[in-house]
Design an enzyme around this catalytic site. Structure first.
Site, PDB file in Angstrom:
ATOM      1  N   ASP A  21      10.522  -9.143  88.204  1.00  8.85           N
ATOM      2  CA  ASP A  21       9.110  -9.479  87.993  1.00  8.85           C
ATOM      3  C   ASP A  21       9.024 -10.846  87.319  1.00  8.85           C
ATOM      4  O   ASP A  21      10.030 -11.373  86.813  1.00  8.85           O
ATOM      5  CB  ASP A  21       8.418  -8.414  87.128  1.00  8.85           C
ATOM      6  CG  ASP A  21       9.047  -8.303  85.745  1.00  8.85           C
ATOM      7  OD1 ASP A  21      10.294  -8.258  85.653  1.00  8.85           O
ATOM      8  OD2 ASP A  21       8.306  -8.271  84.749  1.00  8.85           O
TER       9      ASP A  21
ATOM     10  N   ASP B 281      13.626 -17.625  85.769  1.00  6.28           N
ATOM     11  CA  ASP B 281      13.333 -16.424  84.975  1.00  6.28           C
ATOM     12  C   ASP B 281      12.685 -15.378  85.849  1.00  6.28           C
ATOM     13  O   ASP B 281      11.485 -15.309  85.957  1.00  6.28           O
ATOM     14  CB  ASP B 281      12.432 -16.794  83.796  1.00  6.28           C
ATOM     15  CG  ASP B 281      12.108 -15.598  82.918  1.00  6.28           C
ATOM     16  OD1 ASP B 281      12.826 -14.591  82.971  1.00  6.28           O
ATOM     17  OD2 ASP B 281      11.101 -15.665  82.182  1.00  6.28           O
TER      18      ASP B 281
ATOM     19  N   GLU C 287       9.967  -6.410  83.150  1.00  4.42           N
ATOM     20  CA  GLU C 287      10.503  -7.065  81.953  1.00  4.42           C
ATOM     21  C   GLU C 287       9.461  -7.924  81.243  1.00  4.42           C
ATOM     22  O   GLU C 287       9.386  -7.948  80.014  1.00  4.42           O
ATOM     23  CB  GLU C 287      11.713  -7.935  82.317  1.00  4.42           C
ATOM     24  CG  GLU C 287      12.575  -8.335  81.115  1.00  4.42           C
ATOM     25  CD  GLU C 287      12.080  -9.555  80.364  1.00  4.42           C
ATOM     26  OE1 GLU C 287      12.461  -9.729  79.194  1.00  4.42           O
ATOM     27  OE2 GLU C 287      11.297 -10.365  80.941  1.00  4.42           O
TER      28      GLU C 287
ATOM     29  N   THR D  28     -23.044 -18.716  71.332  1.00  2.55           N
ATOM     30  CA  THR D  28     -23.503 -18.382  69.991  1.00  2.55           C
ATOM     31  C   THR D  28     -23.452 -16.882  69.770  1.00  2.55           C
ATOM     32  O   THR D  28     -24.455 -16.221  69.606  1.00  2.55           O
ATOM     33  CB  THR D  28     -24.936 -18.890  69.794  1.00  2.55           C
ATOM     34  OG1 THR D  28     -25.718 -18.417  70.899  1.00  2.55           O
ATOM     35  CG2 THR D  28     -24.975 -20.392  69.772  1.00  2.55           C
TER      36      THR D  28
HETATM   37 ZN   LIG Z   1      13.363 -13.185  81.796  1.00  2.34          ZN
HETATM   38 ZN   LIG Z   2      10.574 -14.106  80.971  1.00  2.00          ZN
END
Ligand SMILES: [Zn+2]
Ligand SMILES: [Zn+2]
Ligand SMILES: [Zn+2]
Ligand SMILES: [Zn+2]
Lengths: 485, 485
Positions: free
Chosen positions: B105, B136, B170, B340
């Protein structure tokens, strides 16, 4: 003005309620959401066209003034402004002219936000008309047309010349209106012969007693950014090695106000006007109750504590003293769950509500000096920047002005009691704009109840307020017609 | 292991780069974003199926283990966990077994966030492969498959039995992994015969020198909510009358840490382990430079100041001392522009990175006691609540363990130099989970460079790191195969 007219007019209004509800339903069905011009510009324009053609069927003249600002900051085309006029048939030249302002755009709304019914389908339940824009501000806007229509149907001439200025961007900063007011106030232009202004776009203080509004707080809305680097960092990987922007920002925000509501910025209170005995007296009879206020605003079920537990102090805190609210932080993690981010740049948003005689420019200096001083004391190498995003002075009118007196008498004739004189905590910047450009008095004449939930889920307009609203606005024209000089 | 194999293997890898890039491109194109299961569960599953079928084409056995947790806290179905095995053909029983963990993932990504290219289209520029998940962790995950593939193509048996455990959650707390590790560590199950673990899901300390990672900080992630009422209020209409939640929350957040990075919560530093001479020595030769660190993390162009300006102090602050980061506020205004609003409920998010020998439970008590004390001192009637959302102990391994020694030798054979021994500031909770459940050593063997921008815009994987990564992981298997006993 004859009592004969009054009773005929009241009868006509009472008999027309099914028509009013049907027409308000048509208007509510047009999703004229100004916050999303890309999707809804066409709907705002359709709403304006719908109103224009209604006006023309009533014999008024109307034009759609191209928005003087043209496009917004994102390049979206801005909607035009509707200008209309109903001249009195007889002695029009010698009669006074009133300009009634309203807006035809609405706040965003979606069933999923928690509405009990489709926000764009006017839905009647227990004598309440639920729908986005029902009370803010389509109901009041249409009421002016229904007043004219009643005069036509009853064959009665208008006691004053009536001008309408209806915009389509009020919920998104009234873009173009300020420029339009400047242009139209010039000699010979639309606003140049206006004697009185009337705005029906705020609410009663309570749910049952009418009021007139003579004061509004101003606004100084700030952003304060702290930047530590140019990209968000991972707090696991880098935490402990950089001077984090959020650490500084939270110290800065914490230096602005304490939990007792005391503003900690030096100099802020310097120019706040003293309470006069006359002003003080206006608070004595006001229909307001702290306990209901807690319930209406859903404080009762959580802290069940207000800043003040007596009515006068609480209203003064709301209307005539400055306040500071922290709204949030842009650029930091704001989602649900747990994200381990070190934000590169965090932008705190906060605003002060200003009161007479505070000057936004001076407030800006106080806030900026204070934050710079606090930031210097932190010894942080980060970059800090304070910006005033919006500044608007407070507005304070004379509740004894003939314009207010006319509105008070009209209210009394419909409700059988004199209105409260209220202020509002919020700002309606066009009020000041009309007054400053034309030097003419502006009366805020609300017709909806405090629990109408404008801007929120399940916005509604009580049928009773609708009916009485048309009656009050109608009689108000006649009271203006009676004024001497 | 023969030098003959090494050179054949290296040649094969070098020649396969176009194939690797194409296959990584296929993987990156599947937006397996675990933060948004409603939209992307199907993509995570597709990514797992894609990998499973690749494994099966290589002759491995693979199954998708239904996620033992079933659904997340919002009732969303969780993706399965991919378990695969490549047994050595000869003497499989007497060979060691290594289990390689990776995740399929990715973090969320959108072009509008500031990517120079579509994050889900692997884009090559200057020998860098840009795309979400490139480094990654899809690149490293696929590298294990490419290592197996090389053995198949070269007709060389595997020196160890290889198991793969690839998950799909993960980036969102590894939901279900901890339960799976418990279940699979039981007698006769998937993890019960594993001798070594290897995880390639962190990064080099710098951009050019490889490293092995023997320590990770733990985590104590908190939310602190303050509620003043049940619905957001308008700061103009109501400002000054209620005790605003944000006012209190900002005071609480400001009480946690000062701008010098000092944690203000009493008791936090009590259990921090002393620096030993052995530990101190590991810092002496490390390839690390504060000036490059400032540039890589884009601090140079803003403050150009780190918490410490010498390498050892900075690395110690990053690896072996606790830190506290303020991440943001949920429930407050977080958009651009000026709204606001008085938020009804504001939830501060912050976390501490923990080090040996801090216990998350004790840290939770310190933080909770501190915030309760500060909140009491504010005298606010609002409701405050502190919650530990995640707690994980720090992890510290033995850099002299044979598993590390094998990885070090493999690295030396590819790069011609011994790796640095590093720790990480972040936590990889499954590291501890594998170690505690099986009592086997876990080596963190990063293959990507420090500037790969995992989790950020323009995430990339250097082609050179990809090539050398496959080589190191391949030789690592052979080094493990050579181990005695
Ligand atoms: Zn990772
Ligand atoms: Zn990561
Ligand atoms: Zn309005
Ligand atoms: Zn409104």
């Amino acid at each position: 003005m004859s009592d004969n007219f009054n009773s005929q007019f009241f009868q006509h209004v009472d008999a027309s309620v099914p028509q009013y509800v049907a027409e308000l339903g048509e208007a509510v069905a047009i999703p004229s959401v100004s916050a999303d011009l890309q999707t809804h510009l066409k709907d705002i324009i359709q709403m304006e066209e719908w109103t224009k053609s209604y006006i023309e069927r009533l014999g008024g003249s109307a034009e759609l003034l191209p928005n003087p600002k043209g496009v917004d900051d994102n390049g979206n085309e801005l909607p035009p402004i509707l200008l209309a006029e109903f001249k009195a048939a007889d002695n029009s030249e010698s009669k006074k002219t009133v300009c009634c302002y309203a807006h035809l755009d609405v706040q965003p709304a979606a069933k999923e936000d928690g509405w009990d019914s489709d926000p764009f389908v006017l839905t009647e339940k227990d004598d309440k008309l639920y729908g986005r824009g029902s009370t803010d501000d389509k109901g009041p806007a249409l009421s002016w047309l229904w007043v004219i229509q009643a005069h036509r149907k009853l064959g009665v001439d208008l006691p004053v010349n009536v001008k309408l200025m209806f915009e389509g961007m009020e919920e998104s900063g009234s873009e173009g209106m300020f420029e339009a007011i400047q242009i139209l106030s010039k000699e010979g232009k639309f606003l140049s012969d206006v004697d009185f202004f009337c705005i029906s776009d705020n609410y009663w203080l309570g749910a049952s007693k009418p009021c007139l509004t003579y004061g509004l707080r101003g606004l100084a809305y700030f952003s304060c950014s702290v930047q530590c680097c140019e990209q968000d960092l991972h707090s696991g990987v880098l935490g402990g090695t950089v001077h984090e922007a959020m650490t500084d920002l939270v110290q800065l925000m914490a230096s602005l106000i304490d939990s007792s509501g005391k503003i900690l910025v030096p100099g802020i209170m310097d120019d706040v006007a003293e309470v006069t005995p006359e002003e003080d007296a206006l608070y004595e009879t006001i229909d307001f109750n702290c306990e209901s206020y807690k319930k209406e605003n859903k404080v009762a079920s959580v802290s069940n504590k207000l800043m003040y537990e007596n009515e006068k102090d609480l209203l003064m805190a709301r209307w005539r003293y400055p306040t500071l609210s922290l709204h949030g932080i842009e650029g930091a993690f704001s989602g649900t769950g747990a994200k381990t981010v070190i934000p590169a740049k965090a932008i705190g948003k906060f605003s002060l509500r200003l009161v007479p005689d505070q000057d936004p420019k001076r407030i800006e200096k106080c806030v900026s000096d204070h934050l710079n001083k606090v930031f210097a004391s932190l010894g942080s190498p980060n970059k800090m920047n304070v910006t005033l995003l919006h500044g608007a002075k407070a507005w304070l009118s004379d509740p004894n002005h003939p314009n207010f007196a006319a509105a008070a008498r009209a209210t009394e004739k419909v409700y059988g009691l004199l209105p409260d004189y209220t202020r509002e905590g919020g700002s309606i910047p066009i009020t000041t704009a009309f007054e400053e450009a034309t030097q003419m008095n502006v009366c805020l004449l609300p017709v909806g109840a405090c629990d109408d939930m404008a801007h929120s889920q399940n916005e509604k307009y009580n049928k009773k307020n609708l009916v009485n609203g048309v009656k009050v606005l109608g009689l108000y024209l006649h009271e203006l017609g009676e004024l001497k000089g």
